[in-house]
Design an enzyme around this catalytic site. Structure first.
Site, PDB file in Angstrom:
ATOM      1  CG  HIS B  79      -1.791   1.296   1.293  1.00  0.00           C
ATOM      2  ND1 HIS B  79      -2.754   1.388   0.453  1.00  0.00           N
ATOM      3  CD2 HIS B  79      -1.544   2.540   1.971  1.00  0.00           C
ATOM      4  CE1 HIS B  79      -3.500   2.355   0.780  1.00  0.00           C
ATOM      5  NE2 HIS B  79      -2.729   3.117   1.549  1.00  0.00           N
ATOM      6  CG  ASP B 157     -12.425   3.531   4.747  1.00  0.00           C
ATOM      7  OD1 ASP B 157     -11.869   4.268   5.494  1.00  0.00           O
ATOM      8  OD2 ASP B 157     -11.931   3.363   3.840  1.00  0.00           O
ATOM      9  NE  ARG B 164     -10.916  10.701   7.661  1.00  0.00           N
ATOM     10  CZ  ARG B 164      -9.960  10.215   7.349  1.00  0.00           C
ATOM     11  NH1 ARG B 164     -10.164   8.923   7.044  1.00  0.00           N
ATOM     12  NH2 ARG B 164      -8.916  10.714   7.520  1.00  0.00           N
ATOM     13  CB  SER B 179      -9.078   5.251   6.395  1.00  0.00           C
ATOM     14  OG  SER B 179      -9.604   5.351   5.140  1.00  0.00           O
ATOM     15  CE  LYS B 183      -8.928   2.170   1.508  1.00  0.00           C
ATOM     16  NZ  LYS B 183      -9.345   3.440   2.220  1.00  0.00           N
TER      17      LYS B 183
END
Lengths: 421, 421
Positions: B79, B157, B164, B179, B183
């Protein structure tokens, strides 16, 4: 980027919001361009970061300007931050009007433990509170006193308050102050007393918080052209004996007729009336207040107002109250250490004298009568609280029993007017 | 009182939210029972007061559990927190898969200055990113590598992030961390590298912030059963030369074919690939990475994936790019002190390679090619940046010109991998 996003970004970082930005956000929210969720985020940022005095003045002015603005520069007005058994408007303002000082007063409805003057007035058969500006103005001119519902004034405050109420953002000093003063500025009376309540039955539970709010209210009002003062009064104990709409009107009538009422009620109401006369520059105000009550002109002024607004003057002196549902008695002999205002308020609410939530129907005849005061000596089994009504009696008894604290020591009398600003 | 009001009241006073309360609020928001404005107030309270580690774990777990949860315990995943020219997924993951370690990777679309892997993949004609769980799983098993869009995972999320994004509550470390990790937990790969970008073109602008986030990501992931590491990589300068969807695919193809690419891209991608192999316990990981690139198996794996997901393998090696719209040249001779990633990203965005707002159509062929790197010596008039595209060219030129800083002193080479955790 939109104005509300600019404001959120600035405020969450501790920045100061320019006047024009505050105005743009408030106008955007009132017109529907700013969604609830963005306004909620901004309000929470304000709750946690604060607003400085300049920002608070700007917010107050913008909310006052968000709807019609009345102008009654020669009139007096009073505002209470909300308490239990608080019938000062009904008691003090007829006295002031009877002394020749015009009164322009707009009030609200009660919610939760806090009663509202509009509800008390509606306990009088036929009494109408929905006055147009023209009707309100004519009555101020002709009767010298009008009591209306603050419906159309400061719509931005109304919208923002409704959002605060559901987002945990009520308890913010600048938001509380700006909300109160915006409505007062829109009402337009030139002279104003704030009666800030402090204690268990008030929003401000400590004297320090009450003083901070009182100072802010006076400063904001002066900045926006109102000649203002504040007093801080005790709300650890409900004011007077009666709590509940018809019960409170009856107690107010007794006060205005010069009959014997509890000392705290008598002191606070004569004080507020005298302060208002003094604000308008009337000489020897306390003597004028005492005279207006003694000579019947104060009660006659209440009758004038009730008549002018369609109320039944014959019924006024003896409004029906609900049957006695229970009496709470002292479990032992002793001295009353406290009769907690919050517990009494909850008992009254359970009986149907107030609203758990907006739109709840009231039982105008329901409520609580306090038969003792802190400092009183009681025998075992002596009634201390009488409950009127037909709903929620068991719950009300529980709240009332919990409100009573007995002690074996003497309880020094506490002043009812705690401070003057 | 509702759960969200309980949570708002506790958090605004600095209290700790119990796990069950966090779960109730998140479930309530996802189901629509908690309105946006109450969630917005809670998010701002969290932004300003914070969440402690236990609360952050609970939030992460609840969001991960809000939709389907995949399970790929033997797979690796990576990620990136988002950067400019960040094609590490396209470069490093085929290498890892070519070394026999299965890869289960779900990605997102770009927004604002940050590109998204899904957009880059869609620059390949025919490539499909909407895989069902069954399709995704089958491809992981058969090809050893699948690249899908993270659509249905962690819907809580997704909903909270959208709120947000419009309420100024993105920039909160625990909200960012939960968040991202929610995932990843829902994707279910057992082994994970976080590539946390630090610099002007990244969300974390300072190394300290990047380190704090990297530590949180690893700690949260480990707490929720993922074998995780993090590296922090430079994002003061865009990664590699190419910024823009087709341009970045072309540069990734060049890397996988062992052709010469900018040193920073080469270093970061080989590092990420080697770290992922090491996480899975593969011996001598760097040599394996180098061999997979040198022997053509890494590029062959990308071809396998493109073929499996319906993409045109013939087109892959030579995707069309938009015509050159302009070249920015050095205004004088000197040394490149900086070629600011944020300015390059804005230029690329102006050209249509990214989205100003959700739903904007992309020009897959548009983008920026950096012709120099910090430390390079340039002559007056030498091209430093080439712009491809047909929209927003004047604006793009302005951003690109502003991104260039020339100096007269030598510029020390900066490492591209700044830290490893």
């Amino acid at each position: 980027m939109s104005s509300v996003i600019d404001a959120i970004e600035a405020k969450k970082r501790g920045g100061k919001l320019p006047d024009a930005l505050i105005a743009a956000v408030v106008e955007g929210y009132t017109s529907g361009d700013v969604p609830d969720y963005q306004m909620a985020a901004l309000l929470m940022a304000i709750r946690l970061v604060g607003l400085d005095y300049d920002e608070t003045v700007a917010l107050t002015r913008t909310m006052a300007d968000s709807g019609p603005r009345y102008s009654f520069p020669d009139c007096v007005d009073k505002h209470s931050t909300g308490g239990v058994g608080d019938k000062v408007t009904l008691c003090a303002l007829p006295v002031v009007a009877a002394c020749g000082v015009p009164v322009a007063k707009l009030s609200g409805r009660g919610l939760g433990i806090t009663g509202g003057t509009i509800d008390k007035l509606e306990a009088i058969p036929g009494f109408g509170v929905a006055l147009t500006e023209a009707q309100f103005r004519r009555q101020v001119e002709e009767v010298g006193f009008a009591l209306g519902e603050a419906g159309e004034l400061a719509p931005a405050d109304k919208a923002i308050y409704a959002l605060r109420d559901t987002t945990g953002t009520v308890d913010s000093m600048p938001l509380i102050g700006s909300s109160i003063v915006s409505k007062k500025v829109a009402t337009g009376a030139g002279h104003l007393i704030y009666d800030v309540k402090a204690g268990s039955g008030a929003f401000m539970q400590t004297l320090d918080d009450a003083r901070e709010l009182a100072q802010l209210l006076v400063k904001l009002s002066e900045a926006l052209g109102i000649n203002a003062r504040a007093i801080i009064t005790d709300m650890d104990t409900a004011l007077g004996a009666a709590v509940g709409n018809a019960l409170e009107v009856r107690e107010s009538v007794a006060f205005l007729r010069g009959e014997t009422v509890p000392g705290d009620l008598d002191e606070v109401c004569r004080d507020v009336a005298a302060e208002l006369l003094e604000l308008r520059g009337i000489d020897d105000p306390r003597a004028r207040v005492d005279a207006a009550i003694a000579d019947g002109s104060a009660y006659a002024k209440l009758e004038d107002v009730v008549r002018a607004q369609g109320g039944d003057v014959e019924a006024l002196g003896d409004l029906p109250v609900a049957e006695v549902a229970a009496e709470v008695t002292a479990p032992r002999a002793g001295v009353v250490g406290a009769l907690d205002a919050l517990g009494i308020a909850r008992a009254s609410l359970a009986l149907g004298a107030g609203r758990q939530k907006k739109g709840d129907a009231l039982d105008f005849g329901a409520g609580v009568v306090q038969l003792v005061r802190p400092g009183d000596t009681v025998e075992a089994g002596q009634p201390v609280v009488r409950l009127h009504g037909s709903r929620g009696v068991a719950e009300a008894v529980g709240h009332a029993e919990g409100a009573l604290t007995l002690t074996d020591e003497a309880v020094a009398p506490r002043p009812h007017v705690l401070e003057r600003l």
